[in-house]
Structure formats: C-alpha cells, structure tokens
Design a protein around this motif. Structure first.
Motif, mmCIF file in Angstrom:
data_model
loop_
_atom_site.group_PDB
_atom_site.id
_atom_site.type_symbol
_atom_site.label_atom_id
_atom_site.label_comp_id
_atom_site.label_asym_id
_atom_site.label_seq_id
_atom_site.Cartn_x
_atom_site.Cartn_y
_atom_site.Cartn_z
ATOM 1 N N ALA A 126 0.826 -1.209 0.000
ATOM 2 C CA ALA A 126 0.000 0.000 0.000
ATOM 3 C C ALA A 126 0.862 1.261 0.000
ATOM 4 O O ALA A 126 0.535 2.243 -0.678
ATOM 5 C CB ALA A 126 -0.927 -0.008 1.203
ATOM 6 N N ILE A 127 1.966 1.249 0.735
ATOM 7 C CA ILE A 127 2.861 2.406 0.764
ATOM 8 C C ILE A 127 3.444 2.665 -0.617
ATOM 9 O O ILE A 127 3.442 3.799 -1.099
ATOM 10 C CB ILE A 127 3.984 2.207 1.805
ATOM 11 N N PHE A 128 3.951 1.630 -1.273
ATOM 12 C CA PHE A 128 4.527 1.815 -2.602
ATOM 13 C C PHE A 128 3.480 2.224 -3.623
ATOM 14 O O PHE A 128 3.724 3.080 -4.476
ATOM 15 C CB PHE A 128 5.258 0.548 -3.056
ATOM 16 N N PHE A 129 2.295 1.641 -3.548
ATOM 17 C CA PHE A 129 1.209 1.991 -4.463
ATOM 18 C C PHE A 129 0.835 3.462 -4.290
ATOM 19 O O PHE A 129 0.737 4.209 -5.265
ATOM 20 C CB PHE A 129 0.000 1.085 -4.184
ATOM 21 N N PHE A 130 0.626 3.884 -3.045
ATOM 22 C CA PHE A 130 0.231 5.256 -2.778
ATOM 23 C C PHE A 130 1.313 6.238 -3.197
ATOM 24 O O PHE A 130 1.015 7.290 -3.767
ATOM 25 C CB PHE A 130 -0.109 5.424 -1.298
ATOM 26 N N SER A 131 2.568 5.902 -2.920
ATOM 27 C CA SER A 131 3.646 6.841 -3.248
ATOM 28 C C SER A 131 3.766 7.039 -4.749
ATOM 29 O O SER A 131 3.907 8.170 -5.218
ATOM 30 C CB SER A 131 4.974 6.372 -2.659
ATOM 31 N N PHE A 132 3.695 5.961 -5.528
ATOM 32 C CA PHE A 132 3.822 6.113 -6.972
ATOM 33 C C PHE A 132 2.624 6.837 -7.568
ATOM 34 O O PHE A 132 2.779 7.795 -8.334
ATOM 35 C CB PHE A 132 3.996 4.751 -7.663
ATOM 36 N N PHE A 133 1.424 6.406 -7.242
ATOM 37 C CA PHE A 133 0.254 6.976 -7.899
ATOM 38 C C PHE A 133 -0.044 8.398 -7.442
ATOM 39 O O PHE A 133 -0.580 9.182 -8.219
ATOM 40 C CB PHE A 133 -0.959 6.068 -7.742
ATOM 41 N N ARG A 134 0.327 8.748 -6.247
ATOM 42 C CA ARG A 134 0.164 10.137 -5.818
ATOM 43 C C ARG A 134 1.074 11.047 -6.634
ATOM 44 O O ARG A 134 0.651 12.094 -7.124
ATOM 45 C CB ARG A 134 0.484 10.266 -4.332
ATOM 46 N N MET A 135 2.327 10.655 -6.784
ATOM 47 C CA MET A 135 3.251 11.493 -7.544
ATOM 48 C C MET A 135 2.947 11.461 -9.042
ATOM 49 O O MET A 135 3.158 12.453 -9.732
ATOM 50 C CB MET A 135 4.696 11.073 -7.271
ATOM 51 N N HIS A 136 2.449 10.340 -9.529
ATOM 52 C CA HIS A 136 2.053 10.292 -10.937
ATOM 53 C C HIS A 136 0.887 11.242 -11.190
ATOM 54 O O HIS A 136 0.857 11.955 -12.197
ATOM 55 C CB HIS A 136 1.679 8.867 -11.341
ATOM 56 N N PHE A 137 -0.072 11.270 -10.274
ATOM 57 C CA PHE A 137 -1.199 12.184 -10.403
ATOM 58 C C PHE A 137 -0.720 13.637 -10.380
ATOM 59 O O PHE A 137 -1.162 14.462 -11.185
ATOM 60 C CB PHE A 137 -2.211 11.939 -9.279
ATOM 61 N N MET A 138 0.193 13.954 -9.473
ATOM 62 C CA MET A 138 0.721 15.315 -9.400
ATOM 63 C C MET A 138 1.498 15.678 -10.666
ATOM 64 O O MET A 138 1.406 16.805 -11.160
ATOM 65 C CB MET A 138 1.589 15.483 -8.157
ATOM 66 N N TRP A 139 2.246 14.714 -11.207
ATOM 67 C CA TRP A 139 2.979 14.968 -12.441
ATOM 68 C C TRP A 139 2.002 15.250 -13.585
ATOM 69 O O TRP A 139 2.212 16.173 -14.380
ATOM 70 C CB TRP A 139 3.864 13.770 -12.790
ATOM 71 N N GLU A 140 0.942 14.470 -13.674
ATOM 72 C CA GLU A 140 -0.062 14.673 -14.725
ATOM 73 C C GLU A 140 -0.740 16.036 -14.592
ATOM 74 O O GLU A 140 -0.997 16.703 -15.594
ATOM 75 C CB GLU A 140 -1.115 13.564 -14.684
ATOM 76 N N MET A 141 -1.041 16.445 -13.368
ATOM 77 C CA MET A 141 -1.672 17.751 -13.160
ATOM 78 C C MET A 141 -0.732 18.882 -13.582
ATOM 79 O O MET A 141 -1.156 19.836 -14.253
ATOM 80 C CB MET A 141 -2.073 17.918 -11.693
ATOM 81 N N ASN A 142 0.535 18.787 -13.209
ATOM 82 C CA ASN A 142 1.508 19.803 -13.610
ATOM 83 C C ASN A 142 1.714 19.806 -15.120
ATOM 84 O O ASN A 142 1.844 20.868 -15.732
ATOM 85 C CB ASN A 142 2.834 19.592 -12.899
ATOM 86 N N GLU A 143 1.746 18.624 -15.712
ATOM 87 C CA GLU A 143 1.932 18.533 -17.161
ATOM 88 C C GLU A 143 0.752 19.144 -17.899
ATOM 89 O O GLU A 143 0.922 19.836 -18.902
ATOM 90 C CB GLU A 143 2.127 17.068 -17.568
ATOM 91 N N GLN A 144 -0.449 18.897 -17.414
ATOM 92 C CA GLN A 144 -1.634 19.480 -18.048
ATOM 93 C C GLN A 144 -1.608 21.003 -17.936
ATOM 94 O O GLN A 144 -1.899 21.705 -18.911
ATOM 95 C CB GLN A 144 -2.894 18.925 -17.405
ATOM 96 N N ALA A 145 -1.268 21.515 -16.765
ATOM 97 C CA ALA A 145 -1.182 22.968 -16.586
ATOM 98 C C ALA A 145 -0.106 23.549 -17.495
ATOM 99 O O ALA A 145 -0.295 24.610 -18.104
ATOM 100 C CB ALA A 145 -0.898 23.303 -15.126
ATOM 101 N N TYR A 146 1.012 22.856 -17.616
ATOM 102 C CA TYR A 146 2.103 23.310 -18.478
ATOM 103 C C TYR A 146 1.656 23.370 -19.935
ATOM 104 O O TYR A 146 1.906 24.368 -20.625
ATOM 105 C CB TYR A 146 3.294 22.368 -18.315
#
Length: 106
Positions: A76-96
């Motif tokens: 659960a820790i590894f799943f949450f860490s990857f998908f949280r940062m992937h979501f943040m990366w996608e949000m920043n990429e969309q804004a960019y």
C-alpha cells in the motif's frame, strides 16, 4: 498574456518535467507522504505484538498473518507513493501544456 506566476511555473516545469517523469523518481519522491500513512499501522501492529501477546495470539489464527499484514502495508505504501506522484505529475503537465498553448496564442 501570461502572468509572472505562470511564467515562473513554465520555467520551473520545463526543467523538472523529464526527470520527474521516471518511475523511480515518482516512487522516491512519494515515499515520505506514503510513509506518514503506512508507518503508524506498522507501529500499531508492533505494539500489539510486543505489549499484548495473548491478545495477538487469539486474533491471529494463521502463523504468518503478521507477515501478510506487513507485506500488505508495504504494498500500500509503494502503491500510494507512486500513484500520488504520478497524479501530481499529470496535473503539472496538463497545466504546463495549457499555459504553453496560451502563450503561443497570445
């Protein structure tokens, strides 16, 4: 026309978008927040195991149940860490991408 804050974000994201897009970077950068949620569960399991052994023996019918619980928390820790940062990366990429289109249209 772009504001100074939008221009600053574009320059920030242009330098970080490629290094932050890798699997390892997302996993490592997300571990601190994921650990804040997962480690208290592990500490709780350890406290039950050490301070209430008779209660732990009654609850755990299978001999390897503590290992399964620990493995589940780590997954659960590894799943949450990857998908949280992937979501943040996608949000920043969309804004960019939206700001780049806005800057080229102006």
């Amino acid at each position: 026309m772009l504001t100074e804050k939008e221009k600053a974000f574009i320059s920030y994201w242009e330098t970080r978008r490629i290094p932050y897009s890798s699997f390892g970077s997302k996993l490592i950068r997300g571990l601190p927040m994921a650990s804040l949620f997962g480690l208290p569960i592990l500490f709780f399991l350890l406290a039950i195991y050490l301070y209430f052994p008779e209660w732990y023996a009654k609850v755990s019918a299978a001999p390897g149940s503590i290992l399964a619980a620990v493995a589940g928390v780590f997954i659960a820790i590894f799943f949450f860490s990857f998908f949280r940062m992937h979501f943040m990366w996608e949000m920043n990429e969309q804004a960019y991408q939206e700001l780049k289109k806005k800057s080229h249209a102006a």
